[in-house]
Design a protein around this motif. Structure first.
Motif, PDB file in Angstrom:
ATOM      1  N   ARG A  41       0.820  -1.216   0.000  1.00  0.00           N
ATOM      2  CA  ARG A  41       0.000   0.000   0.000  1.00  0.00           C
ATOM      3  C   ARG A  41       0.855   1.268   0.000  1.00  0.00           C
TER       4      ARG A  41
ATOM      5  N   LEU B 223      -0.136 -13.457   7.970  1.00  0.00           N
ATOM      6  CA  LEU B 223       0.097 -13.120   9.379  1.00  0.00           C
ATOM      7  C   LEU B 223       0.165 -14.378  10.248  1.00  0.00           C
TER       8      LEU B 223
ATOM      9  N   LEU C 196       1.008  -5.393  15.837  1.00  0.00           N
ATOM     10  CA  LEU C 196       1.216  -5.054  14.432  1.00  0.00           C
ATOM     11  C   LEU C 196       1.557  -3.559  14.373  1.00  0.00           C
TER      12      LEU C 196
ATOM     13  N   TYR D  17     -10.754  -5.526   7.522  1.00  0.00           N
ATOM     14  CA  TYR D  17     -10.286  -6.097   8.792  1.00  0.00           C
ATOM     15  C   TYR D  17     -10.879  -7.474   9.086  1.00  0.00           C
ATOM     16  N   GLY D  18     -10.308  -8.115  10.109  1.00  0.00           N
ATOM     17  CA  GLY D  18     -10.959  -9.269  10.692  1.00  0.00           C
ATOM     18  C   GLY D  18     -12.156  -8.751  11.481  1.00  0.00           C
TER      19      GLY D  18
ATOM     20  N   GLU E 274     -12.145 -13.209   8.358  1.00  0.00           N
ATOM     21  CA  GLU E 274     -11.143 -12.283   7.834  1.00  0.00           C
ATOM     22  C   GLU E 274     -11.711 -11.504   6.648  1.00  0.00           C
TER      23      GLU E 274
ATOM     24  N   VAL F  23     -11.040  -6.340  14.280  1.00  0.00           N
ATOM     25  CA  VAL F  23      -9.852  -6.711  15.071  1.00  0.00           C
ATOM     26  C   VAL F  23      -8.771  -5.696  14.743  1.00  0.00           C
ATOM     27  N   ILE F  24      -8.156  -5.123  15.784  1.00  0.00           N
ATOM     28  CA  ILE F  24      -7.004  -4.259  15.518  1.00  0.00           C
ATOM     29  C   ILE F  24      -5.741  -4.959  16.004  1.00  0.00           C
TER      30      ILE F  24
ATOM     31  N   TYR G 200      -2.863  -8.422  20.126  1.00  0.00           N
ATOM     32  CA  TYR G 200      -3.425  -9.717  20.521  1.00  0.00           C
ATOM     33  C   TYR G 200      -2.636 -10.224  21.726  1.00  0.00           C
TER      34      TYR G 200
ATOM     35  N   THR H 120      -6.601 -14.871  11.841  1.00  0.00           N
ATOM     36  CA  THR H 120      -8.045 -14.797  12.115  1.00  0.00           C
ATOM     37  C   THR H 120      -8.687 -16.183  12.052  1.00  0.00           C
TER      38      THR H 120
ATOM     39  N   ARG I   7      -6.692   5.260  17.707  1.00  0.00           N
ATOM     40  CA  ARG I   7      -5.812   4.339  16.986  1.00  0.00           C
ATOM     41  C   ARG I   7      -5.749   4.809  15.545  1.00  0.00           C
TER      42      ARG I   7
END
Ligand code: G1P
Length: 292
Positions: free
Chosen positions: A15, A107, A127, A167-168, A187, A200-201, A204, A228, A249
């Motif tokens: 990206r 991931l 992450l 995102y998840g 996911e 999910v951010i 974890y 995920t 965030r």
């Protein structure tokens, strides 16, 4: 006590191409610190002692950043630049292990690469794309919830419909304010298939039973081994919790999020904020006439 944290940093950073063609996206700076340093400092402030970075091709700059730099330190010392010297040296005192992920297989695969270092302990995953306001003790709250529940904890944030596919997304029930019992995860679902708007951010707290699941997981979304999907399986067999982030965030893996983070952190910088604020105010005042 959780002492280990894993920092996946092997992604291609597509990206941000061409900026990330030969340099790691984790080294993109927000004001004067690379993204990964924000995540490392966040973990360090929560008592993490061992830092495991999953690297890949073109990621050498990450190792150099956290290594000693004799010539630079010597030059700073001779010039009497004590504060900068301390800032640079602070980074050398952190215990790092680097593991090379030979191919960007996702991931989940990156986390699996950490197995020989994590062994049988619970551990944190951060992450560095997701930058959490450095003044928010969110990871600490996640660690506290882990201690209370003795179960994996995932960071959550509500997202608008248009962001669901990025995102998840979890399916879950709220047990107490901001604490969800996670029943399942998908996911990057299509909006119509999304079980909720809770994403999910990138924080974890995981338990080592995740490794066994990752080892046998078939490729998921995008042909990659998805964390995920492993968490989805885990949630079917044991309690998994989600904690909703209170605070700011930035999705700095995205150009807009990266720019937002840059502006907000610059506005909080002791040295820069005054001049930067006047610059932005000027821009806004002119913008009223010029916006096209
Ligand atoms: C990864 C995860 C995704 C999660 C996101 C958080 O996606 O796969 O579930 O919501 O991080 O930032 P990525 O951003 O690597 O595409």
């Amino acid at each position: 006590m959780i002492k280990k944290a894993v920092f996946p940093a092997a992604g291609l950073g597509t990206r941000f191409l061409p900026a990330t063609k030969a340099s790691p996206k984790e080294m993109l700076p927000l004001v004067d610190k690379p993204l990964i340093q924000y995540a490392v400092e966040e973990a360090k402030n929560c008592g993490i002692e061992e830092f495991i970075v999953i690297t890949g091709k073109h990621k050498r700059a990450i190792e150099d950043h956290f290594d000693s730099a004799f010539e630079l330190e010597d030059a700073l010392m001779k010039k009497g630049k004590k504060e900068l010297l301390e800032e640079v040296r602070r980074l050398n005192r952190i215990n790092f292990a680097y593991i090379r992920q030979r191919a960007p297989l996702g991931l989940g695969h990156a986390i699996l690469c950490a197995k020989p270092f994590v062994k049988v302990e619970p551990f944190a995953v951060l992450l560095s794309d997701d930058v959490i306001d450095p003044d928010t003790p969110f990871l600490r709250e996640m660690l506290e919830l882990y201690r209370e529940k003795e179960a994996p904890v995932i960071a959550l944030e509500a997202v608008p419909d248009e962001d669901v596919e990025k995102y998840g997304i979890i399916d879950g029930t709220e047990e107490s304010q901001g604490v969800f019992r996670v029943k399942g995860l998908v996911e990057k679902p299509r909006l119509r298939n999304a079980p909720s708007r809770l994403s999910v951010i990138g924080r974890y707290i995981l338990t080592p039973d995740i490794f066994g699941l990752l080892e046998t997981l078939p490729p998921g979304k995008g042909g990659e081994i998805q964390l995920t999907d492993a968490l989805n399986q885990l949630a079917a067999n044991r309690p998994v919790y989600g904690l909703v982030l209170k605070g700011r965030r930035y999705d700095a893996g995205d150009k807009l999020g990266f720019l937002q983070a840059t502006v907000e952190l610059a506005l909080r910088d002791k040295v820069l904020s005054g001049q930067f604020r006047s610059f932005l105010n000027g821009l806004m005042a002119n913008g009223k006439k010029e916006i096209r």
